[in-house]
Design an enzyme around this catalytic site. Structure first.
Site, PDB file in Angstrom:
ATOM      1  N   SER A 185      31.615  42.670  36.108  1.00 55.60           N
ATOM      2  CA  SER A 185      32.445  43.717  34.466  1.00 55.60           C
ATOM      3  C   SER A 185      32.875  42.510  33.549  1.00 55.60           C
ATOM      4  O   SER A 185      33.193  43.433  32.690  1.00 55.60           O
ATOM      5  CB  SER A 185      32.444  44.649  34.804  1.00 55.60           C
ATOM      6  OG  SER A 185      33.786  44.642  35.596  1.00 55.60           O
ATOM      7  N   SER A 207      33.702  41.412  39.799  1.00 55.75           N
ATOM      8  CA  SER A 207      33.270  41.610  38.387  1.00 55.75           C
ATOM      9  C   SER A 207      34.886  40.296  37.669  1.00 55.75           C
ATOM     10  O   SER A 207      34.310  39.979  36.199  1.00 55.75           O
ATOM     11  CB  SER A 207      34.022  42.998  38.219  1.00 55.75           C
ATOM     12  OG  SER A 207      33.428  44.282  38.211  1.00 55.75           O
ATOM     13  N   LYS A 209      41.330  41.785  29.729  1.00 57.92           N
ATOM     14  CA  LYS A 209      39.599  42.279  29.333  1.00 57.92           C
ATOM     15  C   LYS A 209      40.500  44.108  29.079  1.00 57.92           C
ATOM     16  O   LYS A 209      41.545  44.309  29.364  1.00 57.92           O
ATOM     17  CB  LYS A 209      39.250  42.962  30.856  1.00 57.92           C
ATOM     18  CG  LYS A 209      38.596  43.262  31.171  1.00 57.92           C
ATOM     19  CD  LYS A 209      37.990  43.419  32.396  1.00 57.92           C
ATOM     20  CE  LYS A 209      36.873  44.839  33.684  1.00 57.92           C
ATOM     21  NZ  LYS A 209      36.336  43.725  34.647  1.00 57.92           N
TER      22      LYS A 209
END
Length: 437
Positions: free
Chosen positions: A142, A166, A67
């Protein structure tokens, strides 16, 4: 238990080439913000070692996605935000350093919800992350880019961060296993903060065994194979108030519980009186973000000098302006609202711990999200993911079935135990149940 997929490839160059081909074939997913330009060269070096009979570690030549709020030395570190497009990491985050020491190749940086704010992954740099199976539906957030990349075959595993769900929300949406470890501040070294009280980093993979492997590596532990566990004699608390009323998801959930019962555990219906408070709790990140984020920016040469500067630039998703303005108000942590959030955290930990002790429960079960999404817009997941986020306890989502339309449904297990080993062993047993049913 599902077969482990995170194993050293016999041909590291061919493996990276195959994954890059998959990436090139799926630009419409918006799953990635960039590919590591040195990935093939690193693969060639690992292949030379393999020819000499040497392995760098348990992840020798294994490509992983990270990420884009997790620092990878020499690569951009943008958080999906246009205002940070030129920022580059000067050093690896602790978890990335440990992955590399184990032999992993960081293949690419995943798109994400800008600043990690949302449960839908949309950023000013990467746009919306689309679901690999249902292109008009969000992959969640997310850490949606990480989930979409793994589900689409760009890699077998990825790292995401989890503040309020997330990791677990996009893993539930895409049929993956996602582990939220308990909060350990030291593990967040080199990772952009959202909430110092709630931030964690964890694996997003296809199996519980792979989750255990990555979890051990990024926490500096010796990887070990999970031992098979019988569910007979296990006691699990089912939080009925979190089951939701969406018929298509409820049908899958009911079938999952029936499959579990056939394996012999005792399922105990749980009434959680504190749940309404959790449902309306104001997120601690609202008060913690600016203080932590400004400190993080100061550690990066060339970065904007603070959140105020980013807001003034307008180089971010306009829809986040109201939230950012709220966050700009918080210049110190110990406000009445922040203290109230910390108090709720203590009470929730005490409540869950006491219920587990009195009921002799090995864990709590509930659907990972209240409803499955139906568009690219934000779908409120309900307060289920916040149980682990607010309490700080570890939780894992595993796929427990699909709807008639084929959309995955996730089952979350929360453990009040101190370490994740018991949770992972329990999750592996449940995973086997759903694989066989």
């Amino acid at each position: 238990m599902k077969k482990q997929r995170l194993i050293p490839p016999t041909d590291c160059v061919a493996e990276i080439t195959r994954r890059l081909t998959t990436i090139d074939a799926n630009p419409q997913l918006n799953a990635l913000l960039g590919v590591n330009p040195d990935a093939l060269a690193e693969a060639a070096q690992y292949q030379q070692l393999r020819r000499r009979g040497q392995l760098a570690g348990p992840l020798h030549g294994v490509p992983l996605i990270v990420k884009d709020n997790i620092a990878c030395a020499g690569l951009p570190l943008t958080l999906g935000c246009a205002a940070l497009a030129q920022l580059r990491a000067t050093a690896d985050a602790l978890v990335v350093r440990r992955l590399r020491q184990a032999g992993a190749i960081i293949l690419a940086r995943a798109n994400m919800s800008e600043f990690a704010f949302d449960v839908r992954s949309r950023s000013s740099l990467g746009g919306d992350v689309h679901h690999p199976q249902f292109p008009v539906i969000t992959a969640g957030g997310s850490s949606g880019g990480s989930a979409a990349a793994v589900a689409a075959g760009m890699a077998e595993g990825a790292l995401g961060t989890d503040t309020g769900g997330s990791i677990r929300i996009p893993c539930s949406y895409t049929g993956l296993v996602g582990l939220r470890p308990r909060v350990r501040r030291a593990q967040m070294q080199g990772i952009a903060p959202l909430s110092l009280s709630k931030d964690t980093v964890g694996p997003m993979v296809h199996s519980v065994q792979d989750a255990a492997l990555l979890h051990a590596i990024i926490h500096g532990q010796m990887p070990s194979t999970l031992e098979p566990l019988s569910l007979k004699g296990v006691r699990l608390g089912v939080i009925r108030a979190l089951e939701g009323d969406a018929p298509e998801q409820r049908a899958v959930w009911d079938d999952a519980l029936a499959a579990l019962r056939r394996q012999g555990p005792t399922l105990v219906d749980i009434d959680l009186p504190i749940l309404p408070e959790v449902a309306i709790a104001t997120c601690l990140s609202l008060y913690e973000f600016r203080v932590a984020f400004d400190a993080w920016l100061r550690q990066h040469p060339g970065a904007p000098d603070g959140l105020q500067t980013i807001v003034a630039s307008g180089q971010f998703l306009p829809e986040f302006m109201p939230l950012l303005n709220q966050m700009l108000v918080s210049q110190t942590l110990r406000t009445p609202q922040w203290l109230a959030g910390r108090q709720l955290r203590r009470r929730l930990r005490q409540t869950l711990g006491l219920m587990a002790e009195q009921g002799r429960l090995d864990g709590f079960l509930y659907p990972t999200v209240g409803r499955i999404p139906d568009s690219l817009e934000k779908m409120p997941p309900g307060c289920a993911p916040e149980l682990a986020a607010i309490s700080g306890f570890a939780a894992i989502t595993i796929p427990c079935g699909v709807t008639r339309a084929g959309f995955p449904v996730g089952l979350e297990i929360l453990s009040p135990a101190g370490e994740e080993s018991a949770l992972l062993t329990l999750a592996a047993a449940c995973e086997t149940t759903f694989t066989l049913s």
